[in-house]
Design an enzyme around this catalytic site. Sequence first.
Site, PDB file in Angstrom:
ATOM      1  N   CYS A  56      32.496   6.841  30.824  1.00 49.36           N
ATOM      2  CA  CYS A  56      31.305   7.325  30.114  1.00 49.36           C
ATOM      3  C   CYS A  56      30.170   6.291  30.112  1.00 49.36           C
ATOM      4  CB  CYS A  56      31.683   7.700  28.685  1.00 49.36           C
ATOM      5  SG  CYS A  56      30.302   8.419  27.797  1.00 49.36           S
ATOM      6  N   LYS A 104      -1.645   7.736  -3.426  1.00 38.86           N
ATOM      7  CA  LYS A 104      -0.369   8.314  -3.014  1.00 38.86           C
ATOM      8  C   LYS A 104       0.388   7.393  -2.052  1.00 38.86           C
ATOM      9  CE  LYS A 104       0.532  12.232  -3.847  1.00 38.86           C
ATOM     10  NZ  LYS A 104       0.075  13.612  -3.812  1.00 38.86           N
ATOM     11  N   SER A 112      -6.758  18.651 -12.556  1.00 39.04           N
ATOM     12  CA  SER A 112      -5.962  17.996 -11.511  1.00 39.04           C
ATOM     13  C   SER A 112      -6.561  16.615 -11.262  1.00 39.04           C
ATOM     14  CB  SER A 112      -5.936  18.838 -10.241  1.00 39.04           C
ATOM     15  OG  SER A 112      -7.247  19.120  -9.862  1.00 39.04           O
ATOM     16  N   GLU A 155      -0.730   3.366 -13.835  1.00 33.99           N
ATOM     17  CA  GLU A 155       0.599   3.870 -14.213  1.00 33.99           C
ATOM     18  C   GLU A 155       1.223   4.584 -13.022  1.00 33.99           C
ATOM     19  OE1 GLU A 155      -0.360   6.330 -17.574  1.00 33.99           O
ATOM     20  OE2 GLU A 155      -1.841   7.431 -16.440  1.00 33.99           O
ATOM     21  N   TYR A 179      27.839   9.669 -33.305  1.00 37.89           N
ATOM     22  CA  TYR A 179      26.712  10.603 -33.216  1.00 37.89           C
ATOM     23  C   TYR A 179      27.237  12.036 -33.342  1.00 37.89           C
ATOM     24  CZ  TYR A 179      22.587  13.031 -31.492  1.00 37.89           C
ATOM     25  OH  TYR A 179      21.507  13.872 -31.388  1.00 37.89           O
ATOM     26  N   LYS A 207       2.756   7.833 -10.764  1.00 32.20           N
ATOM     27  CA  LYS A 207       2.564   9.271 -10.574  1.00 32.20           C
ATOM     28  C   LYS A 207       3.952   9.873 -10.368  1.00 32.20           C
ATOM     29  CE  LYS A 207      -0.318  12.785  -8.881  1.00 32.20           C
ATOM     30  NZ  LYS A 207       0.738  13.735  -8.819  1.00 32.20           N
ATOM     31  N   CYS A 259      33.989  11.330  22.505  1.00 26.90           N
ATOM     32  CA  CYS A 259      34.171  11.508  23.942  1.00 26.90           C
ATOM     33  C   CYS A 259      35.432  10.744  24.318  1.00 26.90           C
ATOM     34  CB  CYS A 259      32.964  10.953  24.684  1.00 26.90           C
ATOM     35  SG  CYS A 259      33.312  10.589  26.415  1.00 26.90           S
TER      36      CYS A 259
HETATM   37  N1  5U1 Z   1       0.457   9.144 -14.678  1.00 29.63           N
HETATM   38  C1  5U1 Z   1      -0.339  10.196 -14.496  1.00 29.63           C
HETATM   39  N2  5U1 Z   1      -0.034  11.209 -13.722  1.00 29.63           N
HETATM   40  N3  5U1 Z   1      -1.069  12.070 -13.798  1.00 29.63           N
HETATM   41  C2  5U1 Z   1      -1.247  13.267 -13.176  1.00 29.63           C
HETATM   42  N4  5U1 Z   1      -1.547  10.376 -15.052  1.00 29.63           N
HETATM   43  C3  5U1 Z   1      -2.017  11.543 -14.627  1.00 29.63           C
HETATM   44  N5  5U1 Z   1      -3.170  12.165 -14.880  1.00 29.63           N
HETATM   45  C4  5U1 Z   1      -3.392  13.365 -14.304  1.00 29.63           C
HETATM   46  C5  5U1 Z   1      -2.433  13.931 -13.443  1.00 29.63           C
HETATM   47  C6  5U1 Z   1      -2.693  15.245 -12.799  1.00 29.63           C
HETATM   48  O1  5U1 Z   1      -4.548  14.053 -14.510  1.00 29.63           O
HETATM   49  C7  5U1 Z   1      -5.531  13.554 -15.405  1.00 29.63           C
HETATM   50  C8  5U1 Z   1      -6.274  12.397 -14.808  1.00 29.63           C
HETATM   51  C9  5U1 Z   1      -6.462  14.704 -15.647  1.00 29.63           C
END
Ligand code: 5U1
Length: 686
Positions: free
Chosen positions: A448, A329, A96, A128, A50, A130, A441
Amino acid sequence: MSEPDLFSLVQAEPGSAAPAKRAAWLRAELNRHNHAYYVLDQPTIPDAEYDALFRELQVLEQDHPELASADSPTRRVGAPPLPQFETVTHAVPMLSINNGFSDEDIIAFDRRVRDGLKTTDEVEYAAELKFDGLAINLRYEDGLLVRAATRGDGATGEDVTTNIRTVRSIPLRLLTDNPPRVIDVRGEVLMFKADFARLNARQREAGQREFVNPRNAAAGSLRQLDSRITSQRSLRFFAYGIGFLEGAEMPPTHAALLDWYAQLGVPVCSERAVLTGAQGLLAFYRDIGQRRPGLPYDIDGVVYKVNRLEEQQKLGFVSRAPRFALAHKFPAEEATTVVQDIVVQVGRTGAITPVARLAPVFVGGVTVTNATLHNEDEVRRKDIRIGDTVIVRRAGDVIPEVVAHVPERRPADAREFQMPVNCPVCGSPIVRLEDEAVARCSGGWIKCGAQRKGGLLHFVSRRAMDVEGLGDQLVEQLVDKHVITTAADLYKLGLSALVELERMAQKSAQNVLDALEKSKSTTLARFIYALGIRHVGESTAKELARHFGRLDEVIQASEERLLEVADIGPVVARSVRSFFADPLNIELVEQLRAAGVHWPEGESHAAVPKPLQGKVFVLTGTLPTLTRDEAAALIEAAGGKVSGSVSKKTSYVVAGEEAGSKLAKAQELGVTVLDEDGLNQLLGEE
Ligand code: 5U1
C-alpha cells in the site's frame, strides 16, 4: 454555611415558630443558598441539607396553602403545559447591536464615538462578553419577578415566565429591601458547556435526538410549552442591560449598572472590564479570544459599550441599533455547508478514515474543504449522507469535524456512504477486527502506497530520524515514481535521482542528501520509534531502549520479557513481538544497519523522565482508532495512570464518541479534555 442571625433562628425554630415565620425564613434561606450556588459559585450548604430545608418548606406550604408566595423556591419546578406562549409588548424596545470583525472596524467605531461626543480625549468603555444564547427581558415589580419575555422582533416577544421561573440563578425576588417600583433587567439565557454535555448524554441514553450546540439546547429548552421539561435543563442567565426603570435612580455608568445587578442578586458575568480607547478594546478582545476555549460557556464575541450612560444617550441610535455599542465578533466556529462527497483516507497503520469533501466554507478563521468523519460508525450514527447540508465545526486548532446534518435540507437524492471493500490506494481488502472501531487496509506497507508514504514520513520526522527537508511532497513523488519503497532505500538515493524530481534544484537535493547522512548517527530509542511499530510512541521506544540497551535484545525478546519493561502492557508487548516476528521488518532493520545507520549500543535512558509520569487519566467514550485497552496501555507505558472516575486529581480526560457523565464532570471541574489526537500528541506520536 453562614449562620442566620439569632433573632431569625429563635423566630424560625421548627415546631416552635408560627408557620408563616418559619416559611418566610425557609424561603429566605433557600434563596440565599441558591444565589450562593448558582450566581456566586460558592455553595454554602451541603446538598442534603438544602434538600431537607426544601422539603420542609414544601410540606409547610402544602399544609398551609395560605402561605403560598410567588417568590418561593418551591415554585421553580415547572407547571403543566401551556397551549401557546402569550405575546408581550416590551415597554422599551429590545434593540440589536452592530457587529465589527476587524481591528479597523473597532478603530472606526471608536472614531465615530469620539466624533459623536465631539471629543478628542480617549473614551471610557465597558467591555463584556457576547454570550451565545437568547436575549431575554425580566420584569421585576416591587422586587418580585412578574414577567419574562423573549426578545422576539424587538418590539414584542413571547411570555416565557413559567419557564424562566425554573432557572435557579434568576432571583424570584431581588435581594433588597428597597427595590425599584419597576425594572426591566435584560440579558442572555444560555447553557453551560458541561450542562450541555450532560443533557446530550441523557438524550442519548433515552434514545432521543441530541442538540447540536449549547445555544440550540438553550433555545429549545426555553421555548418549551411544558415548563417541567425546562426545569430539568440547567439554564443560566447573565444580565447586561436595562429597559424600563421606575422608582430608582439610573446608575451613572454601565459598569455601575452591572454592579448594582450583582447587589440585587441578579447574575452578571465576572469577565468584564472598564477600558479606554480602541487599543484597550483590542487588548480585551485578544485576551478573551485566547481564553475562549477554556470558558465554561460559548461566546461569539465581545461587546463594547460607552461606559457613561449620559454619553450613551447623547450618541443615540442608528435604525435599530445603538451608536454607543459594538459587538466585536470572533470568527464563527460553526458554519453550514454541503457534503459533496465522502472519500476515505488511508493512514500509516492502514487505518481507513472517512473524510467529507465539503463545498468551501469559512469557519474558525480558515476556509475548510475537508472534515473528518472519524470512522464508519460515526458516519452512521450522525447519518451523514452525500448531498447533505451539514454543520461543520472548527474550534481553535482542532481538526474540522462534521457535527450534524440539517434534516430539513436533505435532498431526495442524498446518498449513503459505503465503506469500500478494497483499499482505494492499493486494492487490498479492507478489514475490520471485532474489537476495533476502525477498518484497516490489509495491504501493509509493502503493497500500500499510502501506508508506505505515511511510514516514510514518520521515519524521517523530527522526533524519529530527523531528516530535515524531506517533506510530504518529496516523499509523495519518491513513492509515486517508484524511486523508493522502504526507508532503507532513502539511504541509497543519489543526487541524480533527486534532481529529476519536480521543484528539486541541485542545492536542495544536496541538502537532503546531507540531512540523510547526518541522520545515520542516531540513538536506539529514536531508531525504534522511527520503525513505526504500532503502539510504540516515543516514550515506549525510550523505555525499550533503556531496558534492553541493544536492538538485538529487543528483536529477540519474548512477550513475557517485554512485559517486564516498565509500563509495557500486553497490547504493546504483542505488537512489538509481532513486528519483529515479520522477516520483512528484520530485513529492513538489517538494510538500515548496512546503510550505515548506527547508535551507541547499551546506552541508558534511565534519566529521561517519562512524559506522563504523575499524570492521572480517565478514558470515556469510544475513540476513533484505539480501543480502551490500547489507550490505557499507551498511557501506562508513558508513565501515566488510568483511573475509572473523574475528580480534582484527574489530569486529563480522554473522550471519544458517546462520552457521557465523565466528560460532563470533567468540564464541570475544569479538567482538560483531550481527543485521541490530543492524547497522541502528549504521547509524542506523530
Ligand atoms: N454583553 C452583551 N451582549 N449584548 C447583546 N451586551 C449586549 N447588548 C446588546 C446585545 C444585543 O444590545 C444592546 C447594546 C442594545
